[in-house]
Design a protein around this motif. Structure first.
Motif, short mmCIF file in Angstrom:
data_model
loop_
_atom_site.label_atom_id
_atom_site.label_comp_id
_atom_site.label_asym_id
_atom_site.label_seq_id
_atom_site.Cartn_x
_atom_site.Cartn_y
_atom_site.Cartn_z
N GLU A 116 0.72 -1.12 0.21
CA GLU A 116 0.07 0.01 0.22
C GLU A 116 0.60 0.93 -0.17
OE1 GLU A 116 -3.23 2.36 0.44
OE2 GLU A 116 -3.23 -0.06 -0.30
N ALA A 117 0.36 2.66 -0.86
CA ALA A 117 1.02 3.83 -0.43
C ALA A 117 1.01 4.13 0.65
CB ALA A 117 0.51 4.35 -1.69
N THR A 118 1.86 4.75 1.03
CA THR A 118 2.56 5.66 2.78
C THR A 118 3.38 6.57 2.35
OG1 THR A 118 1.76 4.99 4.62
CG2 THR A 118 3.97 4.34 3.72
N ILE A 119 3.36 7.09 3.74
CA ILE A 119 4.71 8.00 3.82
C ILE A 119 5.51 7.64 5.06
CG2 ILE A 119 5.20 10.68 4.27
CD1 ILE A 119 3.03 11.67 3.00
N PHE A 120 6.46 7.63 4.58
CA PHE A 120 7.10 6.77 6.08
C PHE A 120 8.10 8.29 6.66
CE2 PHE A 120 11.58 4.86 7.46
CZ PHE A 120 11.26 4.96 8.66
N CYS A 121 8.59 8.73 7.58
CA CYS A 121 9.66 9.48 7.77
C CYS A 121 10.64 9.21 7.80
CB CYS A 121 8.99 10.32 8.81
SG CYS A 121 10.73 12.16 9.96
N THR A 122 11.80 9.63 7.04
CA THR A 122 13.43 9.93 7.15
C THR A 122 14.71 10.76 7.29
OG1 THR A 122 12.61 10.95 4.66
CG2 THR A 122 12.71 7.82 4.88
N GLY A 123 13.88 12.23 8.19
CA GLY A 123 14.81 12.44 8.08
C GLY A 123 14.14 13.88 8.89
N LYS A 124 14.36 14.65 9.99
CA LYS A 124 13.89 15.98 10.63
C LYS A 124 13.06 16.49 9.20
CE LYS A 124 16.10 15.29 14.55
NZ LYS A 124 15.78 15.33 15.32
N ILE A 125 11.76 16.59 10.67
CA ILE A 125 10.76 16.99 9.65
C ILE A 125 10.46 18.81 9.70
CG2 ILE A 125 8.18 18.10 10.31
CD1 ILE A 125 8.09 14.19 11.33
N LYS A 126 10.45 19.27 8.69
CA LYS A 126 9.93 20.64 9.38
C LYS A 126 9.34 21.61 8.14
CE LYS A 126 15.54 21.65 9.50
NZ LYS A 126 16.61 21.68 8.97
N ARG A 127 8.01 21.95 7.72
CA ARG A 127 7.52 23.19 7.14
C ARG A 127 8.19 23.82 6.41
NH1 ARG A 127 5.08 27.25 7.14
NH2 ARG A 127 2.30 27.64 5.88
N THR A 128 8.88 22.93 4.92
CA THR A 128 9.14 24.53 4.12
C THR A 128 8.60 24.96 3.20
OG1 THR A 128 9.82 22.08 2.83
CG2 THR A 128 11.56 23.30 4.24
N LYS A 129 7.20 24.18 2.94
CA LYS A 129 6.40 25.51 2.02
C LYS A 129 5.22 25.09 2.68
CE LYS A 129 6.93 21.11 -0.38
NZ LYS A 129 7.09 20.49 -2.02
N PRO A 130 4.17 25.54 2.37
CA PRO A 130 2.59 25.89 2.91
C PRO A 130 2.15 24.38 2.55
CG PRO A 130 2.60 27.72 1.46
CD PRO A 130 4.07 27.17 1.43
N PHE A 131 0.78 24.46 3.38
CA PHE A 131 0.05 23.17 3.18
C PHE A 131 -0.93 23.54 2.83
CE2 PHE A 131 0.87 21.80 7.60
CZ PHE A 131 2.54 21.75 7.07
N TYR A 132 -1.75 24.29 3.15
CA TYR A 132 -3.10 24.84 2.14
C TYR A 132 -3.35 26.29 2.57
CZ TYR A 132 -4.20 20.28 3.22
OH TYR A 132 -4.58 18.53 3.08
N VAL A 133 -1.93 27.26 2.63
CA VAL A 133 -2.15 28.90 2.51
C VAL A 133 -1.91 29.07 0.97
CG1 VAL A 133 -1.05 30.61 2.57
CG2 VAL A 133 -0.64 28.77 4.14
N GLU A 134 -2.25 28.62 0.03
CA GLU A 134 -2.55 29.37 -1.15
C GLU A 134 -3.87 29.11 -1.48
OE1 GLU A 134 -0.88 31.56 -3.02
OE2 GLU A 134 0.25 31.28 -1.61
N ASP A 135 -4.52 28.10 -0.96
CA ASP A 135 -6.27 27.60 -0.96
C ASP A 135 -6.48 28.51 -0.22
OD1 ASP A 135 -5.03 25.52 -2.54
OD2 ASP A 135 -5.79 23.80 -1.14
N PHE A 136 -6.39 28.38 0.85
CA PHE A 136 -7.30 29.91 1.10
C PHE A 136 -7.51 31.22 1.08
CE2 PHE A 136 -7.85 32.35 4.48
CZ PHE A 136 -8.51 32.89 5.97
#
Length: 398
Positions: A116-136
């Motif tokens: 199954e497709a998924t997401i795995f954490c391989t490095g330190k987590i950072k928000r380098t780009k927005p999630f929904y800012v442009e949508d808002f």
């Protein structure tokens, strides 16, 4: 900041949880995109037109808390973890790395899914780009300046991928030693997104959490105990994860949580009354509003509402999005009255009037947690939203 000293007035009395059915043109264009028959730019243009129409629909019906219908998302959780630095998308991770006691994962095992497709954490987590800012930003252009404060952004819970893989297989143990470290960095990324949305005028963020209801499932609890997983400690960890995400928020920013039982093309994944988790969830989760699914007997009765603190709101999800069958207005009103009456016998004590003031009504979930939507028509959707508004006026405007 703890919401224990906040007292935000209840949101609008009739709401929908977030996602709306994709109009025919968008449905067809999304199908083309998935089959690589058009570009992302082609899809985006149709998405924007669909958002315009969804905003008009909500306003015409009298739904005051406006969302963009999640028209830009293929699935409700897209656009968050896949945009974080440190997260790696894995298109075909072996099913053995998914926890079989999680209700929707159990279905995959039962159907012989191998990967199954998924997401795995391989490095330190950072928000380098927005999630929904442009949508808002786009959504803001579709309402008056006075209405911007009533716009709602929905975002997946920080526990979404963790509940799939557990504390041992969610992140590289050379990157994070434990859940506390992992969720601290996830929480920081969420706070940065929330802060930017707030600066743009957003005053309501809804966290969609399909995990809390899983802890109401006897089957999952039994499976966790067999796997020697401390389910109470994990529940505490998931509550803390959200609290970290919303820590220090402005006092006029409403944070709500939708507790979901599964909404995949009209299917549900779990059942069980809220009683198992209600006292802990209502009193230790630092949010202002709980969207609770009560559209079928699998959710149990309203007894759990006895534990709702006086400074929080419960939105009763009484209208199903899973089938076209229409609810009865008189029965909906009776159920709200029943919930309020039960609350008067809880702790702390409150009057019937106080109880009613803590309640709102909504759909039990979105109409399209995945872009293909639930097995109902746009006409059914309109009728259900109109019913919510009509019933709310009858209960709270009299």
């Amino acid at each position: 900041m703890s919401s224990s000293h906040l007292h935000l007035s209840p949101p609008f009395r009739a709401e929908h949880v977030g996602s709306l059915l994709r109009p025919t043109a968008l449905y067809q264009k999304r199908s083309d995109f998935e089959e690589k028959r058009c570009t992302l730019a082609d899809l985006a243009a149709v998405e924007e037109d669909a958002i315009r129409k969804s905003v008009k629909l909500q306003k015409d019906l009298g739904i005051k808390t406006i969302t963009d219908g999640e028209m830009r998302r293929g699935m409700f959780f897209q656009g968050v973890f896949d945009r974080m630095e440190g997260m790696t998308s894995i298109p075909n991770r072996p099913i053995e790395t998914f926890k079989p006691y999680i209700p929707h994962i159990a279905l995959m095992y039962a159907h012989g899914v191998k990967e199954e497709a998924t997401i795995f954490c391989t490095g330190k987590i950072k928000r380098t780009k927005p999630f929904y800012v442009e949508d808002f930003k786009f959504l803001k252009t579709l309402v008056s300046p006075e209405e911007v404060k009533d716009l709602k952004v929905t975002i997946v819970s920080p526990s979404w991928f963790h509940q799939r893989h557990g504390s041992d297989l969610t992140y590289d143990l050379n990157v994070y030693k434990n859940d506390t470290e992992y969720f601290d960095d996830v929480g920081k990324a969420f706070r940065e997104e929330i802060d930017e949305l707030y600066t743009l005028g957003c005053r309501h963020i809804q966290i969609d959490d399909p995990t809390f209801c899983y802890f109401c499932s006897e089957a999952m609890i039994t499976g966790m105990e067999a796997a020697c997983v401390d389910h109470e400690a994990l529940l505490d960890s998931y509550i803390r994860a959200i609290n970290v995400c919303v820590k220090g928020r402005p006092s006029d920013l409403r944070i709500s949580v939708h507790t979901c039982r599964g909404n995949f093309g009209g299917l549900h994944f779990t059942e069980g009354a809220y009683d198992r988790i209600a006292s802990k969830l209502f009193n230790t989760l630092d949010v202002d509003t709980f969207y609770l699914e009560y559209d079928s007997p699998r959710a149990g009765n309203f007894q759990a509402l006895k534990h709702l603190p006086k400074n929080k709101v419960a939105v009763l999800g009484l209208v199903t999005t899973k089938s076209p069958e229409m609810e009865n207005a008189a029965e909906l009103k009776a159920r709200v009255e029943e919930a309020a009456e039960i609350m008067t016998h809880g702790f702390p004590k409150r009057s019937k009037e106080e109880a009613l003031n803590q309640l709102c009504i909504s759909t039990q979930c979105g109409f399209a947690s995945i872009w293909q939507g639930n097995p109902i028509t746009e006409e059914d959707q309109t009728k259900k939203l109109k019913l919510l508004v009509d019933v709310a006026k009858q209960i709270w405007s009299d």
